[in-house]
Motif scaffolding. Structure first.
Motif, short mmCIF file in Angstrom:
data_model
loop_
_atom_site.label_atom_id
_atom_site.label_comp_id
_atom_site.label_asym_id
_atom_site.label_seq_id
_atom_site.Cartn_x
_atom_site.Cartn_y
_atom_site.Cartn_z
N MET A 1 0.83 -1.21 0.00
CA MET A 1 0.00 0.00 0.00
C MET A 1 0.86 1.26 0.00
SD MET A 1 -2.92 -0.74 2.85
CE MET A 1 -4.00 0.65 2.48
N LEU B 1 -8.71 -4.05 -0.80
CA LEU B 1 -8.32 -2.66 -0.51
C LEU B 1 -8.51 -1.74 -1.71
CD1 LEU B 1 -5.25 -3.32 1.75
CD2 LEU B 1 -7.20 -1.88 2.33
N CYS B 2 -8.24 -2.23 -2.90
CA CYS B 2 -8.39 -1.38 -4.08
C CYS B 2 -9.86 -0.95 -4.20
CB CYS B 2 -7.93 -2.13 -5.33
SG CYS B 2 -7.91 -1.11 -6.81
N SER C 1 -11.20 1.30 -1.22
CA SER C 1 -10.64 2.65 -1.21
C SER C 1 -11.02 3.41 -2.47
CB SER C 1 -9.12 2.59 -1.04
OG SER C 1 -8.50 2.04 -2.20
N GLY C 2 -11.95 2.88 -3.22
CA GLY C 2 -12.36 3.56 -4.44
C GLY C 2 -11.23 3.67 -5.45
N GLY C 3 -10.35 2.68 -5.45
CA GLY C 3 -9.25 2.65 -6.42
C GLY C 3 -8.01 3.42 -5.99
N GLN C 4 -8.01 3.95 -4.77
CA GLN C 4 -6.85 4.74 -4.33
C GLN C 4 -5.61 3.89 -4.06
OE1 GLN C 4 -7.66 8.19 -1.53
NE2 GLN C 4 -9.48 6.97 -1.22
N PHE C 5 -5.83 2.69 -3.53
CA PHE C 5 -4.69 1.87 -3.14
C PHE C 5 -4.64 0.57 -3.93
CE2 PHE C 5 -5.11 4.65 0.49
CZ PHE C 5 -3.79 5.01 0.71
N LYS C 6 -3.62 0.47 -4.77
CA LYS C 6 -3.35 -0.82 -5.41
C LYS C 6 -2.47 -1.62 -4.47
CE LYS C 6 -3.70 1.08 -10.03
NZ LYS C 6 -3.00 1.44 -11.26
#
Lengths: 356, 326
Positions: free
Chosen positions: B72, B101-102, B105-110
């Motif tokens: 992250m 998590l992706c 988080s609405g795509g914030q964290f790959k």
């Protein structure tokens, strides 16, 4: 200030409480403004939940505001914070806008996680707020990994990991502390001890105190009055610099108390704790009242100014609710977005009939 | 082309990816000073040092989660499980965190992390050390699942997995580490995830499979050939993303399918593949699709019972004949 009662125990301190904690008047007023915002914000969330605007689980931080304000105020913008599911105020403290947090609680596209996370899953990449985690203790190994990254990259940063008191009985907590100690990772594990894991009193299911839990790993532990924001701030200011300078991990117990139920579906009192107990805490250890009395005694705050600050807090909370209300629901097409960070032209990742 | 073992192919993939990207590190039990329980990481400590080849305590939940947090925050961890049998302890971190998590988080964290290690039954190791675990990881959206059968696939797919921005469960065959094969040379040998490989063409029946079972399928197809039956062997290579096109193509070609897998039948990979075939190629089938999985029991220790529990070439041959009505 009808709802913030006088605190009988914190009489005027002639020695100068601000000087004693090394906190400037300006900073103290900021902390007051922050805590007022967190209180009014959570009250607004409570109100929105009651009328069905917010669904699911919703865990309020009312009574525990000094932890969010006093700890996070110490940090630099590049420092990391990660938390559990009672984290609305912490997300705001770390720099996510109140509007984006409220819209997330409402499940709207303007939410910080585009409405897909909800109350328990607030994330802000730019603010370096790494969630918002719903499984007790699930974030603790992640914090350890963030500490690993900081050390791996040779950065002069820290990671603060918030958790509730019940977390110290999870295996992942102990595994994490061991690894953080072995590798001397810059992580501050902060246990917000509000005395109850949901409805179970800590000492009914725990043999030893929280500050004992890092002893096997040789991690220094400390305990601070988490209702006194000045003490909390001072404690973390010193501790953070030690950790930033390479001092290795720390465990801190933040002694606090929650003035509401575990979640919105949980009564404030009556089963696992008495109404008298809750009322006593609200009377004696309201963090806002404690700071108010301190600042009145210092002569840097008066009732009129305080009311003005409170009005400002209420306005921000109301505006956040308005923003959330006006933010649209996510488009149905968003359902399948962001499941994967990377897709290629090969193979099928989804089973909704699409070929991606 | 160079001939090398599956183990060395994995080692080479790790070495090349760590050379290429300083954010890649390997953490797991016994990976550094011991050279890895299965010697996959042999020699890497000397090359990359103990900051990048890291011996972890026996804390699967803890170090899997550590990897997720590091991913992250911007690193690209490779987390080795000594075997996937031990990864059950870490499954909360893999499914509830890495894989979600992706989205949450609405795509914030790959979460670019590779969880790798041996998977699948070995020999007389009993119920807790002999099992194929891929179903657990392919069930949840957000996790890719890779099961290489050959040294070339092991190398090309591990490189792709490390470079991928999603969590990947990279499941190696515990009994394949000494298996030798040709491996293309060069840093740019990367096999994209989601591409099946036709390991043997045929026209009468399709054996679809993945991982170590590819070799069993080839054995069965040898036997069938002796009886005049040309069996096609399709190796899925990755079971998520799934190469549905390749599955449909082979169904349309032979009209008869056997799914071979070493995990349990109940809601297994084969069940998913059968579902796709009946939904999307029903009219091409000349017989019901049969599955040859492990018996629906925990793996027994006794040699004779173990043999009964595992798929074998004879059972595959039998299933192929059955779908051919022979």
């Amino acid at each position: 200030m009808a709802k913030i009662k006088a605190n009988k125990s914190s009489a005027a301190n002639k020695e100068g409480v601000l000087a004693r904690h090394g906190v400037s008047g300006k900073l103290a007023l900021e902390l007051m403004q922050d805590m007022l915002l967190y209180r009014r914000y959570e009250e607004k969330a409570e109100e929105s939940y009651a009328i069905g605007k917010i669904g699911g689980f919703c865990h309020l931080h009312i009574g525990q505001e000094a932890g969010a304000a006093g700890v996070i105020k110490v940090l630099q913008p590049e420092d990391y914070v990660i938390s559990a599911y009672r984290s609305h105020t912490q997300a705001i403290a770390k720099g996510i806008s109140p509007n984006a947090v409220m819209a997330e609680l409402y499940g709207r596209v303007g939410g910080v996680s585009k409405g897909k996370g909800g109350s328990m899953h607030l994330f802000g990449r730019d603010a370096r707020f790494l969630g918002g985690h719903g499984i007790v203790g699930g974030q603790v190994p992640l914090a350890t990994g963030i500490g690993w990254k900081i050390k791996y990259s040779g950065e002069s940063l820290v990671c603060v990991c918030f958790m509730g008191d019940a977390t110290v009985n999870q295996g992942g907590f102990h595994e994490s502390l061991n690894m953080a100690a072995v590798w001397e990772l810059p992580v501050i594990y902060v246990v917000e001890n509000n005395e109850y894991g949901m409805g179970t009193a800590f000492d009914r299911v725990s043999k030893t105190e929280i500050s004992m839990r890092s002893v096997p790993f040789d991690i220094p532990a400390s305990s601070v009055n988490g209702q006194d924001v000045l003490s909390t701030f001072e404690h973390f200011r010193n501790l953070t610099e030690e950790v930033r300078a390479g001092g290795g991990p720390r465990l801190v117990e933040l002694r606090t108390y929650r003035f509401r139920g575990h979640s919105m579906s949980d009564p404030v009192s009556g089963t696992y704790r008495s109404t008298e107990e809750v009322e006593r805490h609200k009377e004696e250890s309201d963090p806002i009242a404690i700071l108010r009395d301190q600042l009145f005694a210092e002569g840097i705050l008066d009732q009129d100014t305080l009311e003005g600050m409170d009005a400002k807090a209420k306005t921000i909370a109301a505006e956040a609710a308005d923003f959330a209300d006006e933010s649209p629901l996510p488009e149905p097409g968003a359902l399948y977005e962001d499941v994967w960070g990377e897709t290629n032209a090969h193979g099928r990742l989804f089973f909704d009939g699409r070929r991606t | 082309m160079a001939t090398m073992t599956y183990r060395d192919a994995l080692n080479e993939a790790l070495r090349e990816e760590m050379d290429r990207d300083p954010d890649v590190f390997l953490m797991g039990e016994e990976v550094a000073e011991y050279d890895g329980a299965y010697k996959v990481s042999k020699g890497l400590l000397d090359v990359f040092g103990d900051q990048r080849i890291v011996d972890a305590p026996i804390s699967e939940l803890g170090f899997a989660g550590l990897g997720v947090g590091a991913a992250m925050a911007g690193l690209r961890p490779v987390i080795e499980f000594m075997t996937f049998n031990f990864a059950y302890l870490a499954i909360d971190q893999i499914i509830n965190n890495a894989s979600k998590l992706c989205y949450m988080s609405g795509g914030q964290f790959k979460v670019p992390i590779t969880f790798r290690g041996p998977n699948g039954p070995a020999l007389q190791l009993g119920a807790q050390h002999s099992q194929a675990c891929e179903t657990y990881y392919l069930h949840a959206p957000g996790c890719k699942v890779v099961t290489p059968a050959t040294p070339a696939d092991a190398k090309g797919l591990l490189k792709a997995s490390i470079r991928d921005d999603d969590p990947v469960a990279f499941m190696e065959g515990e009994l394949l580490y000494n298996f030798k094969g040709e491996v293309p040379e060069g840093d740019d040998f990367v096999i994209p995830l989601g591409v099946a490989d036709l390991k043997r063409p045929g026209s009468d029946v399709s054996i679809i499979t993945h991982g170590k079972m590819v070799h069993l399928a080839l054995q069965a197809s040898d036997k069938l050939e002796g009886e005049g039956i040309k069996a096609e062997v399709l190796d899925l290579r990755t079971v998520r993303p799934l190469d549905v096109e390749a599955i449909l193509e082979t169904v349309q070609k032979t009209n008869r399918v056997v799914y071979l897998e070493e995990s349990w039948p109940y809601a297994g990979t084969g069940a998913q593949v059968v579902s796709i075939i009946q939904e999307e190629a029903f009219d091409h089938l000349d017989a019901p699709v049969l599955r040859v999985p492990q018996a629906d029991v925990p793996m027994p220790y006794a040699k004779n019972l173990e043999a009964l529990a595992k798929p074998n070439a004879a059972r595959v041959v039998e299933a192929c004949k059955k779908v051919l009505y022979r």
